[in-house]
Motif scaffolding. Structure first.
Motif, short mmCIF file in Angstrom:
data_model
loop_
_atom_site.label_atom_id
_atom_site.label_comp_id
_atom_site.label_asym_id
_atom_site.label_seq_id
_atom_site.Cartn_x
_atom_site.Cartn_y
_atom_site.Cartn_z
N MET A 271 -51.81 -35.85 11.64
CA MET A 271 -50.79 -34.93 12.08
C MET A 271 -49.55 -35.74 12.44
N PHE A 272 -48.40 -35.28 12.01
CA PHE A 272 -47.13 -35.93 12.34
C PHE A 272 -46.13 -34.85 12.72
N ARG A 273 -45.37 -35.14 13.75
CA ARG A 273 -44.34 -34.22 14.20
C ARG A 273 -43.18 -35.05 14.72
N ARG A 274 -41.95 -34.63 14.42
CA ARG A 274 -40.77 -35.36 14.87
C ARG A 274 -39.61 -34.39 15.06
N THR A 275 -38.84 -34.62 16.12
CA THR A 275 -37.62 -33.88 16.37
C THR A 275 -36.54 -34.86 16.80
N ASP A 276 -35.39 -34.80 16.11
CA ASP A 276 -34.23 -35.58 16.52
C ASP A 276 -33.55 -34.85 17.66
N PHE A 277 -32.92 -35.62 18.57
CA PHE A 277 -32.23 -34.99 19.69
C PHE A 277 -31.04 -35.82 20.14
N TRP A 278 -30.16 -35.15 20.87
CA TRP A 278 -29.06 -35.80 21.56
C TRP A 278 -29.21 -35.46 23.02
N LEU A 279 -29.70 -36.42 23.80
CA LEU A 279 -29.92 -36.26 25.23
C LEU A 279 -29.34 -37.48 25.93
N ILE A 280 -28.27 -37.29 26.70
CA ILE A 280 -27.77 -38.40 27.51
C ILE A 280 -28.55 -38.41 28.82
N GLU A 281 -28.20 -39.30 29.72
CA GLU A 281 -29.01 -39.62 30.89
C GLU A 281 -29.55 -38.41 31.66
N ASP A 282 -28.66 -37.49 32.08
CA ASP A 282 -29.13 -36.34 32.88
C ASP A 282 -30.11 -35.48 32.10
N ASP A 283 -29.82 -35.25 30.84
CA ASP A 283 -30.73 -34.44 30.01
C ASP A 283 -32.06 -35.15 29.80
N ALA B 77 -41.25 -28.63 26.44
CA ALA B 77 -40.33 -29.19 27.44
C ALA B 77 -38.98 -29.50 26.78
N LEU B 78 -39.02 -30.09 25.60
CA LEU B 78 -37.78 -30.39 24.87
C LEU B 78 -37.05 -29.11 24.50
N ASP B 79 -37.78 -28.14 23.96
CA ASP B 79 -37.16 -26.88 23.54
C ASP B 79 -36.56 -26.11 24.72
N GLU B 80 -37.22 -26.19 25.87
CA GLU B 80 -36.76 -25.47 27.06
C GLU B 80 -35.41 -25.99 27.55
N LEU B 81 -35.15 -27.27 27.37
CA LEU B 81 -33.95 -27.91 27.92
C LEU B 81 -32.86 -28.16 26.89
N THR B 82 -33.08 -27.72 25.66
CA THR B 82 -32.13 -27.99 24.58
C THR B 82 -31.94 -26.74 23.72
N VAL B 83 -30.97 -26.83 22.82
CA VAL B 83 -30.77 -25.79 21.82
C VAL B 83 -30.55 -26.47 20.48
N PRO B 84 -30.67 -25.72 19.38
CA PRO B 84 -30.42 -26.32 18.06
C PRO B 84 -29.01 -26.89 17.97
N ALA B 85 -28.88 -28.02 17.26
CA ALA B 85 -27.57 -28.65 17.09
C ALA B 85 -27.27 -28.84 15.61
N LEU B 86 -27.76 -29.89 15.02
CA LEU B 86 -27.56 -30.17 13.59
C LEU B 86 -28.90 -30.20 12.91
N GLY B 87 -29.02 -29.51 11.79
CA GLY B 87 -30.30 -29.48 11.09
C GLY B 87 -31.39 -29.00 12.03
N GLU C 150 -19.56 -24.97 16.71
CA GLU C 150 -19.15 -24.16 17.87
C GLU C 150 -20.32 -23.38 18.45
N GLU C 151 -21.15 -22.80 17.58
CA GLU C 151 -22.25 -21.95 18.08
C GLU C 151 -23.39 -22.76 18.67
N ALA C 152 -23.46 -24.06 18.39
CA ALA C 152 -24.55 -24.89 18.91
C ALA C 152 -24.45 -24.95 20.42
N GLY C 153 -25.52 -24.60 21.04
CA GLY C 153 -25.58 -24.71 22.49
C GLY C 153 -25.14 -23.48 23.25
N SER C 154 -24.72 -22.41 22.58
CA SER C 154 -24.26 -21.24 23.31
C SER C 154 -25.37 -20.64 24.17
#
Length: 191
Positions: free
Chosen positions: A1-13, A140-150, A181-185
């Motif tokens: 099984m393999f799973r991967r998600t790219d993210f942009w999370l700076i320190e607070d996130d 946990a990742l999904d709860e604190l983030t929204v879709p961005a690119l791809g 623009e819609e990313a993160g609304s």
């Protein structure tokens, strides 16, 4: 099984993500390891993700599953890490953090995506536990983030910084993108 998600999370996130993982997997601990040949780097078990990243040179950290599994032989175990003797590591979640890259010959400053990934052999024991705990990490990742690119995701503080500083995003290649623009609304309403 393999799973991967790219993210942009700076320190607070990233801290919020680590805290959320700790709340759903209280026995979880993070392992540091500097990149390099296997066996040449001392590894340590840390209670906190931030400690593991700092100790490992900021490059990567690992979350052994099932939560509470024993560290590898020879690992130094830090304060607050509790393990279940005899419980072996069956899977390893890898976390590579987002990196801020300076402007260079190829373009302006940007945030290079980090990622979280996991891999295990489907023949492993405890598949139900591994699947459940992997799902909790991704929740946990999904709860604190929204879709961005791809398929990538972005956190609230990161999105605010990207907008304020007009930073571009990259997926680790030379190509850089503006945050749509819609990313993160959806983050405007909170968690």
């Amino acid at each position: 099984m393999f799973r991967r998600t790219d993210f942009w999370l700076i320190e607070d996130d990233l801290r919020a993500f680590a805290a959320r993982v700790a709340s759903v997997l209280p026995a979880a601990w993070w392992m540091c390891s500097r990149p390099g040949p296997y066996g040449l780097q001392q590894v340590h078990a840390h209670r906190e993700l931030g400690e593991a990243l700092h100790c490992g040179g900021g490059e990567q950290a690992f979350l052994p599953l099932p939560a509470g599994a024993e560290p590898p032989a020879g690992a130094l175990v830090g304060s607050g890490v509790q393990v279940e003797r005899g419980l072996g590591v069956s899977a390893m979640v890898t976390l590579r953090p987002t990196v801020r890259r300076a402007a260079d010959l190829f373009g302006p400053a940007h945030l290079q995506a980090g990622h979280v990934s996991v891999r295990w052999n489907p023949a492993q024991d405890r598949l139900d536990v591994l699947q459940e705990q992997t799902d909790q990490v991704w929740a946990a990742l999904d709860e604190l983030t929204v879709p961005a690119l791809g398929d990538g995701r972005i956190g609230r503080t990161t999105r605010e910084r990207v907008a304020a500083e007009q930073l571009l995003l990259s997926l680790g290649v030379q190509e850089r993108f503006s945050l749509p623009e819609e990313a993160g609304s959806a983050l405007d309403e909170g968690p």
